[in-house]
Design an enzyme around this catalytic site. Structure first.
Site, short mmCIF file in Angstrom:
data_model
loop_
_atom_site.label_atom_id
_atom_site.label_comp_id
_atom_site.label_asym_id
_atom_site.label_seq_id
_atom_site.Cartn_x
_atom_site.Cartn_y
_atom_site.Cartn_z
CE LYS A 77 1.99 5.00 8.25
NZ LYS A 77 0.87 4.48 8.65
CE1 TYR A 97 -3.58 2.33 0.71
CE2 TYR A 97 -2.52 3.43 2.52
CZ TYR A 97 -3.52 3.34 1.52
OH TYR A 97 -4.20 4.35 1.87
CG ASP A 141 5.89 3.69 0.42
OD1 ASP A 141 6.33 4.26 1.45
OD2 ASP A 141 4.71 3.69 0.43
N1 PMP Z 1 3.15 4.16 2.31
C1 PMP Z 1 3.00 3.17 3.41
C2 PMP Z 1 3.87 2.22 3.23
C3 PMP Z 1 1.94 3.53 4.14
O1 PMP Z 1 2.00 2.50 4.95
C4 PMP Z 1 0.93 4.36 4.00
C5 PMP Z 1 -0.13 4.65 5.30
N2 PMP Z 1 -0.30 3.51 6.05
C6 PMP Z 1 1.19 5.42 3.07
C7 PMP Z 1 2.08 5.18 2.31
C8 PMP Z 1 0.03 6.17 3.00
O2 PMP Z 1 0.17 7.36 4.14
P1 PMP Z 1 -0.76 8.02 4.64
O3 PMP Z 1 -1.70 7.54 5.21
O4 PMP Z 1 0.06 9.22 5.33
O5 PMP Z 1 -1.40 9.10 3.42
#
Ligand code: PMP
Length: 431
Positions: free
Chosen positions: A267, A144, A239
């Protein structure tokens, strides 16, 4: 467990907010419950509006590696607020934040702040496409990267499929440029490159998959991605929204020893305030506006409150490497404790763990791919979740999520959690 006030709030919320929540998993739908509404949180504990207290293994889905409302992190925030909440012109703390990220990640020469992980990956893709003058991207099923159109693509069950939109409203025209491969399967990646010769701008991946439970990269998978992207003239986008500053201070790139072309963050770098960032090689990053042609902007990007909190979080982690050892120790304790329970009860469940990241799958191991993950018994997970919640432990309200630990979790928290896990697993598996 009394939850009258939460129930009332949920009914009210549903009138004004779709599903009563501002992010779907919070609705507790997949575990068959109504959501709890939170009043406050401190350390490893979160307290709902009905006065129930829980040991928290969600930890806001990752940012709170030092626990809720850590005194060192929130200290001084009132003073920052008094100096103004957003300026719309640069402030010094943005430079501090950029330096901290660049120093921690050798592959990152320059970094641009945004407001969420979604924005970070979306912008990284635009930059990669512009830099390579190519359109297609490769992602992995079960990974994701936020909810931007190009990345909100579900995998088919085959080794590789052309994108099928996950969500109505994502145009086929956009997702036809998203190729979905199988995590931990280099053959699927090789085939994608062969079938799309000269068209692939980037491979984007989670170096430890943290959004289908926790799935660990097999030996050679990341190296394979690094090699094939170099050979094919595509960029490798790591990511690290979850793994960055969590797996270790230098993220997955430090742990696995690789250098991405672009890295996405979120995060932990915001300590619980809305934040994201993407950074990478200078020759790539210099394509961004205002020095290059690739446009990307943000009213609140580099927000002084988020930067202040984020820098505090990062400095705490940088100056106290023992925090990582402590979290890993707890993760090992949980892993070993769960494995003993699994053996004793003879149940089809397994633990995946790497460093301080872990989760419990309700399926017989090993779990290495998306297909393995899909074998999980989500009904049993729901029973487990409900039992744990009743015992005062907040687990992720879905099977396909990692468990988030913080330095605020104590030995007693872990011991109590394991005792309750055994009872909840007995109930879930009818033992
Ligand atoms: N990349 C990863 C690996 C994530 O785990 C997440 C959210 N859990 C995102 C992108 C998206 O981040 P956000 O919810 O801050 O938009």
């Amino acid at each position: 467990m009394d939850n009258k006030i939460s129930k009332g709030l949920y009914e009210e919320a549903k009138k004004y907010i779709p599903g009563g929540v501002n992010s779907p998993v919070r609705a507790f739908k997949s575990v068959g419950l109504d959501p709890i509404f939170i009043e406050r949180a401190k350390g490893s504990r979160i307290y709902d509006v009905d006065g129930n207290s829980y040991i928290d293994y969600v930890c806001s889905w990752g940012p709170l590696i030092l626990g809720h409302a850590n005194d060192d992190v929130i200290g001084g925030i009132e003073e920052v607020v008094r100096r103004g909440t957003s300026y719309g012109v640069p402030s010094p703390v943005e430079v501090d934040m950029a330096k901290l990220i660049v120093e921690a990640f050798p592959s990152v020469d320059m970094v641009r702040m945004v407001n969420s992980g979604t924005e970070a990956t979306m912008s990284a893709l635009r930059l990669a496409r512009a830099y390579t003058s190519r359109k297609k991207i490769i992602k992995f099923e079960g990974c994701y990267h936020g909810h931007s159109d190009s990345l909100l693509v579900k995998a088919g069950s085959g080794a590789m499929t052309f994108g099928v939109p996950t969500s109505p409203g994502v145009p086929e025209d956009i997702v036809k440029n998203t190729i979905v491969c199988t995590y931990n399967d280099m053959d699927s990646v090789k085939k994608a490159f062969e079938d799309n010769k000269g068209d692939v701008a980037a491979v984007i991946f989670e170096p430890v998959a943290g959004n289908m439970g926790v799935v660990i990269p097999e030996a050679g998978f990341i190296k394979g991605l690094r090699e094939i992207t170099r050979e094919e003239g595509a960029l490798l986008i790591s990511d690290e929204v979850i793994t960055g500053f969590r797996l270790s201070y230098g993220g997955a790139q430090e742990v696995f020893g690789f250098e991405a072309d672009i890295t996405c963050f979120g995060k932990i770098i915001g300590a619980g305030l809305p934040v994201g960032a993407y950074g990478g090689r200078r020759d790539i990053m210099e394509n961004l506006s205002p020095i290059g042609p690739v446009y990307q902007a943000g009213t609140l990007s580099g927000n002084p409150l988020a930067m202040h909190m984020g820098c505090k979080n990062l400095n705490m982690l940088k100056n106290n490497p023992g925090i990582y050892e402590g979290i890993e120790k707890m993760a090992i304790q949980i892993e070993e404790g769960l494995n003993a329970i699994i053996d004793e009860l003879r149940i089809d469940a397994c633990v995946n763990r790497i460093k301080g990241m872990l989760c419990l799958f309700f399926a017989k191991g090993p779990v290495k791919t998306y297909d393995d993950v899909m074998r999980c018994d989500t009904e049993k997970y729901s029973v487990f979740f409900r039992e744990m919640l009743n015992a005062g432990i907040l687990m992720p309200p879905a099977q396909f999520e990692g468990w988030f630990l913080s330095s605020a979790h104590s030995d007693e928290d872990i011991e109590y959690t394991l005792v309750e896990c055994k009872k909840a697993l007995k109930k879930a598996f009818g033992k």
